[in-house]
Design an enzyme around this catalytic site. Structure first.
Site, PDB file in Angstrom:
ATOM      1  N   TYR A 149       0.888  10.041  -9.278  1.00  0.00           N
ATOM      2  CA  TYR A 149       1.458  11.379  -9.118  1.00  0.00           C
ATOM      3  C   TYR A 149       2.844  11.513  -9.762  1.00  0.00           C
ATOM      4  CZ  TYR A 149      -2.300  11.810  -5.680  1.00  0.00           C
ATOM      5  OH  TYR A 149      -3.533  11.827  -5.072  1.00  0.00           O
ATOM      6  N   ASP A 150       3.255  10.532 -10.561  1.00  0.00           N
ATOM      7  CA  ASP A 150       4.579  10.594 -11.190  1.00  0.00           C
ATOM      8  C   ASP A 150       4.821  11.884 -11.987  1.00  0.00           C
ATOM      9  OD1 ASP A 150       5.464   8.248 -10.083  1.00  0.00           O
ATOM     10  OD2 ASP A 150       5.090   7.009 -11.852  1.00  0.00           O
ATOM     11  N   HIS A 194      10.054   4.421  -3.764  1.00  0.00           N
ATOM     12  CA  HIS A 194       9.611   3.917  -2.461  1.00  0.00           C
ATOM     13  C   HIS A 194       9.388   2.408  -2.519  1.00  0.00           C
ATOM     14  CE1 HIS A 194       6.565   5.174  -5.209  1.00  0.00           C
ATOM     15  NE2 HIS A 194       5.530   4.801  -4.485  1.00  0.00           N
ATOM     16  N   ASP A 228       0.881  -1.161   0.000  1.00  0.00           N
ATOM     17  CA  ASP A 228       0.000   0.000   0.000  1.00  0.00           C
ATOM     18  C   ASP A 228       0.919   1.211   0.000  1.00  0.00           C
ATOM     19  OD1 ASP A 228      -2.645   1.004  -0.128  1.00  0.00           O
ATOM     20  OD2 ASP A 228      -2.357   1.801   1.877  1.00  0.00           O
TER      21      ASP A 228
HETATM   22  P1  IMP Z   1      -1.917   2.005  -3.869  1.00  0.00           P
HETATM   23  O1  IMP Z   1      -3.087   1.939  -2.950  1.00  0.00           O
HETATM   24  O2  IMP Z   1      -0.696   1.397  -3.305  1.00  0.00           O
HETATM   25  O3  IMP Z   1      -2.235   1.479  -5.239  1.00  0.00           O
HETATM   26  O4  IMP Z   1      -1.527   3.529  -4.088  1.00  0.00           O
HETATM   27  C1  IMP Z   1      -2.444   4.552  -3.861  1.00  0.00           C
HETATM   28  C2  IMP Z   1      -2.173   5.738  -4.752  1.00  0.00           C
HETATM   29  O5  IMP Z   1      -0.902   6.325  -4.429  1.00  0.00           O
HETATM   30  C3  IMP Z   1      -2.107   5.466  -6.247  1.00  0.00           C
HETATM   31  O6  IMP Z   1      -3.390   5.434  -6.839  1.00  0.00           O
HETATM   32  C4  IMP Z   1      -1.304   6.649  -6.715  1.00  0.00           C
HETATM   33  O7  IMP Z   1      -2.109   7.797  -6.808  1.00  0.00           O
HETATM   34  C5  IMP Z   1      -0.316   6.866  -5.579  1.00  0.00           C
HETATM   35  N1  IMP Z   1       0.938   6.154  -5.861  1.00  0.00           N
HETATM   36  C6  IMP Z   1       1.399   5.029  -5.260  1.00  0.00           C
HETATM   37  N2  IMP Z   1       2.583   4.660  -5.780  1.00  0.00           N
HETATM   38  C7  IMP Z   1       2.861   5.568  -6.735  1.00  0.00           C
HETATM   39  C8  IMP Z   1       3.949   5.722  -7.633  1.00  0.00           C
HETATM   40  O8  IMP Z   1       4.902   4.936  -7.712  1.00  0.00           O
HETATM   41  N3  IMP Z   1       3.889   6.791  -8.451  1.00  0.00           N
HETATM   42  C9  IMP Z   1       2.863   7.666  -8.448  1.00  0.00           C
HETATM   43  N4  IMP Z   1       1.827   7.570  -7.647  1.00  0.00           N
HETATM   44  C10 IMP Z   1       1.818   6.527  -6.790  1.00  0.00           C
END
Ligand code: IMP
Length: 193
Positions: free
Chosen positions: A154-155, A180, A69
């Site tokens: 947010y890349d 990360h 997450d």
């Molecule tokens: P998740 O629940 O781990 O899929 O991440 C939640 C949200 O965080 C994603 O929908 C993205 O908006 C943001 N996010 C997580 N990892 C990345 C990344 O590597 N690059 C850009 N945005 C990220």
């Protein structure tokens, strides 16, 4: 060969994991194990949500697995959007990365402190059902405009420390070294070896 299920439907995350973890771990996706459910991310912590996803897959598929997450934490916004990163622009609607980026730019419009970090927490569940957690962070700044076409989320706004381009401009090669998730995946790999 061992098989580890990476509990994600995000192809960017899957490719990132496959580029970091050795082939012999046999990383398979949720599609490969026909896991079609959406797991609700109801926890207020990254670790809690990662565990919810990993546990749901382990219980249904019965294979060792891991889930991440992740989210973006912005200093000037009290570390928001944090665990709400995916649904920053709308709590209920589908995930809309463009609207999320636009909301972030709007909320930082008059702010000079652009510092932020991405964070990942991975929850790994081994074949005996034991959990382990691994955290990774990458620090940087939020750009004043969206730039670049690579990656996701947010890349287009995130400029990692030591660079002057966004993750979306730098592309996978650089992102997979710094991100990360890559930090957390390397910690997990170290532990598995
Ligand atoms: P998740 O629940 O781990 O899929 O991440 C939640 C949200 O965080 C994603 O929908 C993205 O908006 C943001 N996010 C997580 N990892 C990345 C990344 O590597 N690059 C850009 N945005 C990220």
């Amino acid at each position: 060969m061992a098989t580890w299920v990476f509990a994600t439907n995000n192809n960017h995350k899957l490719e990132e994991a496959r580029s970091i973890l050795p082939n012999r771990l046999g990383i398979v996706s949720l599609k490969d194990v026909s896991f079609l459910k959406e797991v609700d991310e109801t926890s207020s912590t990254f670790a809690g949500n990662a565990e919810l996803k990993a546990r749901a897959v382990f219980e249904e598929v019965g294979k060792p697995c891991f889930a991440d997450d992740s989210g973006l934490c912005v200093t000037a916004l009290n570390l928001e959007p944090g665990v709400r990163s995916a649904r920053y622009s709308s709590e209920t609607g589908p995930v809309d990365h463009l609207q999320n980026n636009l909301k972030l730019l709007k909320n930082l419009k008059h702010t000079d402190d652009r510092s932020a970090y991405f964070i990942t927490v991975i929850c790994l569940i081994d074949s005996e059902g034991q959990t382990s957690f691994y955290e990774g962070r990458v620090f940087g700044e939020i750009s004043r405009e969206m730039k670049g076409v690579h990656g996701f989320g947010y890349d287009p706004l995130f400029i990692p420390q030591g660079y002057d381009q966004t993750f979306a401009e730098l592309g996978e090669g650089v992102k997979n070294k710094l991100s990360h998730r890559s930090v957390a995946l390397r910690k997990m790999l170290e532990d598995l070896e």
